[in-house]
Design a protein around this motif. Sequence first.
Motif, PDB file in Angstrom:
ATOM      1  N   PHE A  99       0.972  -1.148   0.039  1.00  0.00           N
ATOM      2  CA  PHE A  99      -0.119   0.104  -0.078  1.00  0.00           C
ATOM      3  C   PHE A  99       0.809   1.267   0.028  1.00  0.00           C
ATOM      4  N   ARG A 100       0.316   2.466  -0.446  1.00  0.00           N
ATOM      5  CA  ARG A 100       0.996   3.630  -0.374  1.00  0.00           C
ATOM      6  C   ARG A 100       0.640   4.179   1.046  1.00  0.00           C
ATOM      7  N   ALA A 101       1.701   4.227   1.884  1.00  0.00           N
ATOM      8  CA  ALA A 101       1.331   4.777   3.211  1.00  0.00           C
ATOM      9  C   ALA A 101       0.455   6.250   3.405  1.00  0.00           C
ATOM     10  N   PHE A 188      -8.055   6.423 -13.374  1.00  0.00           N
ATOM     11  CA  PHE A 188      -7.780   7.518 -12.459  1.00  0.00           C
ATOM     12  C   PHE A 188      -6.213   7.434 -12.243  1.00  0.00           C
ATOM     13  N   ARG A 189      -5.879   6.224 -11.912  1.00  0.00           N
ATOM     14  CA  ARG A 189      -4.663   6.269 -11.419  1.00  0.00           C
ATOM     15  C   ARG A 189      -3.919   5.029 -12.009  1.00  0.00           C
ATOM     16  N   LEU A 190      -3.036   5.431 -13.191  1.00  0.00           N
ATOM     17  CA  LEU A 190      -2.463   4.407 -13.968  1.00  0.00           C
ATOM     18  C   LEU A 190      -1.049   4.395 -14.147  1.00  0.00           C
ATOM     19  N   ARG A 191      -0.588   3.218 -14.619  1.00  0.00           N
ATOM     20  CA  ARG A 191       1.030   3.308 -14.714  1.00  0.00           C
ATOM     21  C   ARG A 191       1.510   3.700 -15.983  1.00  0.00           C
ATOM     22  N   GLU A 192       0.420   3.719 -16.854  1.00  0.00           N
ATOM     23  CA  GLU A 192       0.966   4.286 -18.453  1.00  0.00           C
ATOM     24  C   GLU A 192      -0.130   5.278 -18.543  1.00  0.00           C
ATOM     25  N   LEU A 193       0.153   6.623 -18.657  1.00  0.00           N
ATOM     26  CA  LEU A 193      -0.784   7.801 -18.728  1.00  0.00           C
ATOM     27  C   LEU A 193      -0.388   8.475 -19.991  1.00  0.00           C
ATOM     28  N   SER A 194      -1.404   9.595 -20.230  1.00  0.00           N
ATOM     29  CA  SER A 194      -0.749  10.679 -21.302  1.00  0.00           C
ATOM     30  C   SER A 194      -1.020  11.968 -20.367  1.00  0.00           C
ATOM     31  N   GLN A 195      -0.230  12.925 -20.486  1.00  0.00           N
ATOM     32  CA  GLN A 195      -0.233  14.311 -20.004  1.00  0.00           C
ATOM     33  C   GLN A 195      -0.097  15.481 -21.189  1.00  0.00           C
ATOM     34  N   MET A 196      -0.947  16.539 -20.817  1.00  0.00           N
ATOM     35  CA  MET A 196      -0.644  17.556 -21.732  1.00  0.00           C
ATOM     36  C   MET A 196      -0.362  18.829 -20.685  1.00  0.00           C
ATOM     37  N   GLU A 262      -7.447  14.816  -7.330  1.00  0.00           N
ATOM     38  CA  GLU A 262      -6.898  15.574  -7.966  1.00  0.00           C
ATOM     39  C   GLU A 262      -7.023  15.449  -9.272  1.00  0.00           C
ATOM     40  N   LEU A 263      -7.392  16.613 -10.253  1.00  0.00           N
ATOM     41  CA  LEU A 263      -7.657  16.229 -11.640  1.00  0.00           C
ATOM     42  C   LEU A 263      -6.387  16.669 -12.405  1.00  0.00           C
ATOM     43  N   TRP A 264      -6.007  18.041 -12.204  1.00  0.00           N
ATOM     44  CA  TRP A 264      -4.874  18.775 -12.768  1.00  0.00           C
ATOM     45  C   TRP A 264      -4.085  19.391 -11.760  1.00  0.00           C
ATOM     46  N   GLY A 265      -2.733  20.011 -12.201  1.00  0.00           N
ATOM     47  CA  GLY A 265      -2.106  20.843 -11.475  1.00  0.00           C
ATOM     48  C   GLY A 265      -1.561  22.089 -11.960  1.00  0.00           C
ATOM     49  N   LEU A 266      -1.313  22.992 -11.187  1.00  0.00           N
ATOM     50  CA  LEU A 266      -0.635  24.316 -11.658  1.00  0.00           C
ATOM     51  C   LEU A 266       0.382  24.647 -10.741  1.00  0.00           C
ATOM     52  N   SER A 304      -0.389  21.254 -15.701  1.00  0.00           N
ATOM     53  CA  SER A 304      -0.129  19.935 -16.119  1.00  0.00           C
ATOM     54  C   SER A 304      -1.422  19.416 -15.968  1.00  0.00           C
ATOM     55  N   LEU A 305      -1.910  18.651 -17.052  1.00  0.00           N
ATOM     56  CA  LEU A 305      -3.212  18.141 -17.130  1.00  0.00           C
ATOM     57  C   LEU A 305      -3.155  16.684 -17.540  1.00  0.00           C
ATOM     58  N   GLY A 306      -3.414  15.599 -16.703  1.00  0.00           N
ATOM     59  CA  GLY A 306      -3.540  14.160 -16.990  1.00  0.00           C
ATOM     60  C   GLY A 306      -4.829  14.230 -18.060  1.00  0.00           C
ATOM     61  N   VAL A 307      -4.613  13.387 -19.127  1.00  0.00           N
ATOM     62  CA  VAL A 307      -5.498  13.090 -20.344  1.00  0.00           C
ATOM     63  C   VAL A 307      -6.593  12.095 -19.763  1.00  0.00           C
ATOM     64  N   ASP A 308      -6.045  11.100 -19.180  1.00  0.00           N
ATOM     65  CA  ASP A 308      -6.851  10.071 -18.888  1.00  0.00           C
ATOM     66  C   ASP A 308      -7.861  10.660 -17.678  1.00  0.00           C
ATOM     67  N   ARG A 309      -7.388  11.044 -16.617  1.00  0.00           N
ATOM     68  CA  ARG A 309      -8.152  11.928 -15.518  1.00  0.00           C
ATOM     69  C   ARG A 309      -9.319  12.666 -16.060  1.00  0.00           C
ATOM     70  N   THR A 310      -8.773  13.246 -17.176  1.00  0.00           N
ATOM     71  CA  THR A 310      -9.758  14.415 -17.790  1.00  0.00           C
ATOM     72  C   THR A 310     -11.104  13.627 -18.326  1.00  0.00           C
TER      73      THR A 310
END
Length: 441
Positions: A99-101, A188-196, A262-266, A304-310
């Motif tokens: 698990f993630r602590a 939402f939480r992938l090991r291979e993802l796309s980012q914009m 979290e969807l995106w970050g700035l 920073s925007l994750g495509v998959d979470r979008t």
Amino acid sequence: MADMTLMEKIVSLAKRRGFIFPGSEIYGGLAGTFDYGPLGVVLKENIERLWLQMFRDDRDDMQGIDAAILMNPKIWEASGHVAGFSDPLVECGKCKRRFRADHLEDTTKCPECGGALGEARQFNMMFKTHAGAAEDDSATVYLRPETAGGIFANYKNVVDSIHPKLPFGIAQIGKAFRNEIAPRDFIFRLRELSQMEVEYFIHPSEWEQAFEEWRKMMHLFAKAIGLPDTMVHELEVADGDRAHYSKRTIDFEFDYPFGRKELWGLAYRTDFDLSAHEKGSGVSQGYLDEETKEKFTPHVIEPSLGVDRTILAVLASAYREDELGDETRTYLALAPKIAPVKAMVSPLLKNKPELVEKARAVRAQLKKVHPAIAWDDNGNIGKRYRRQDEIGTPFCITIDFDTLGENPELKDTITLRHRDTGEQERLTISEAATRIRDAIQ
Ligand code: ATP
């Protein structure tokens, strides 16, 4: 309360209608991977294209790049990822689950079996592989954990080739890889993802203004893809929780069916990245202002925007069910701009060649407005509407005998049905074309 039934419905619709499939499914899957199917890939492309338009092409101060996923590992040493891109991992002594602590409420007890959890240790999330035939350490390369690295490494190339004046930015869309300890919640939480991602280079004195500008842009993008304001929330990340190099970070959070996440970050990243690469590579990353003759290392604002979470946010907010007697109508209220199919054309009856021929001609005409005009002549009209509703097609157009001129007053008119209300209008073909054009603009 988490509404997992909604999540299950979304996952099921996504698979059933060809949006998103579990990765490697015929071999039992591979955790943290999903594949976009025929409709999903178009939805993804539409979202990415809109992002490129708003974040890059409609602006005079933006450039694009497409950097390699494999990069010299020194990039990730300089950026701090080799030493610090890690999450705290705990393992259960009894069931051996990991698990993630920082995602656990109680870090001493296993949430699955109640066994005792061990000490947390830092687990680096970068995927390692080997370049070339030798599998020794000298050949170790990483799959990039974020697209930003490729942008920073090309900052100087862009300055030297295009000579943009500050402030300017570089935008990139691409894959990133993170060996997440516990991939979960569908895409939402992938090991291979796309980012914009955008890295926007500024004089340090301009950071607050630039930060506000991109903050607004992110809200405009959320609106453009149809995310309701009420579901998108800003979280000002507190001093102690920010990455050490960031002077300000806002997380854009979304009300997913499993909670606000979290969807995106700035982030305002100061000159951390360019200074680190200048030190690591020995190559100057400075900028000379031709007018003032000031030489400095630019600071950076990073949306920073994750495509998959979008995509998950889009699907979750668009999913609707209407009770119609004892039947449930399911539809996706997708913004027409990003809907994979813009309209469906069908002849009222498929065994009447004159109707089919006219419907084909209407479709050909509408395809000039947008290529994504589907054809469906299977089953009855009601079933065709339901199929299009489920994939979020905003309009259905039916050609009947009146279109052919059986009632001369209605010749060359069609029935246009609206997805969300089910309302139907009688319009001329060119009026229908205008409706589609206006909706997708
Ligand atoms: P989290 O705290 O949820 O792990 P993060 O803060 O590590 O996310 P960033 O490093 O800021 O995420 O990455 C930028 C964006 O990339 C995120 O806002 C998100 O949209 C997306 N993203 C990050 N990790 C993942 C992942 N494992 N799967 C899908 N998208 C991701």
